[in-house]
Design an enzyme around this catalytic site. Structure first.
Site, mmCIF file in Angstrom:
data_model
loop_
_atom_site.group_PDB
_atom_site.id
_atom_site.type_symbol
_atom_site.label_atom_id
_atom_site.label_comp_id
_atom_site.label_asym_id
_atom_site.label_seq_id
_atom_site.Cartn_x
_atom_site.Cartn_y
_atom_site.Cartn_z
ATOM 1 N N GLU A 59 0.802 -1.224 0.000
ATOM 2 C CA GLU A 59 0.000 0.000 0.000
ATOM 3 C C GLU A 59 0.839 1.281 0.000
ATOM 4 O OE1 GLU A 59 -2.275 -3.396 0.981
ATOM 5 O OE2 GLU A 59 -0.597 -2.633 2.167
ATOM 6 N N HIS A 67 4.830 -14.773 -2.741
ATOM 7 C CA HIS A 67 4.255 -13.511 -2.257
ATOM 8 C C HIS A 67 5.330 -12.446 -2.066
ATOM 9 C CE1 HIS A 67 2.637 -10.851 0.998
ATOM 10 N NE2 HIS A 67 1.585 -10.880 0.200
ATOM 11 N N THR A 124 6.405 -18.761 -0.087
ATOM 12 C CA THR A 124 5.623 -18.620 -1.321
ATOM 13 C C THR A 124 6.170 -17.448 -2.141
ATOM 14 O OG1 THR A 124 4.036 -17.021 -0.428
ATOM 15 C CG2 THR A 124 3.572 -19.361 -0.028
#
Length: 161
Positions: free
Chosen positions: A59, A88, A86
């Site tokens: 963000e 991510h 992962t």
């Protein structure tokens, strides 16, 4: 060694408006980064400082863009992403880095890059500016933002065009 060759900056950011955008994940690391940024801004005589917290590092770019559009002279983006099991990590790091670069390039407002991208929590803690840390990336990111804002001012036309 990281940090080797870093410049020693003496800055006078009096009159600058700086927005610090800080992620909320990894509280201990983020508290260290935020404290470092605040110290750097105080050392540079920046009195107009706004701190905005966001959920995570992903963000940072959108709020940095709003800060730039709201007439900030500089933005300091602080966050930490720690590698997990992962992909991510790769996606968040890439999106945040590209997004913050885009904000700076497209608005002309300097963005101090204080996004830690670490393999583990120990690396993050070592860069967070905490007692025992080897580096203070929050301080460095704020210094970079102020130094760049001052460099931009040198290049601005005297008539404000």
């Amino acid at each position: 060694m990281s940090g080797a060759g870093a410049p020693t900056l003496t800055l006078d950011g009096s009159g600058l408006k700086v927005v610090v955008v800080a992620a909320s994940w990894h509280t201990t690391v983020m508290d260290g980064l935020l404290d470092g940024a605040r110290r750097a801004l105080a050392d540079a005589h920046v009195d107009d400082v706004t701190v905005v917290r966001v959920p995570g590092s992903f963000e940072l770019p959108v709020v940095a863009r709003h800060a730039a559009d709201a007439d900030a002279d500089a933005v300091v983006a602080l966050g930490v992403v720690i590698r997990g099991g992962t992909p991510h990590f790769d996606y968040v790091c890439s999106a945040a880095t590209t997004g913050l670069t885009d904000v700076s390039v497209h608005t002309g407002v300097p963005v101090g890059f204080g996004l830690l991208t670490c393999d583990d929590e120990a690396q993050a803690l070592d860069r967070a500016g905490l007692p025992g840390s080897h580096e203070d990336k929050g301080y460095e990111a704020a210094q970079a933002a102020v130094a760049t804002a001052l460099a931009v001012r040198v290049l601005e036309p005297a008539d404000g065009r």
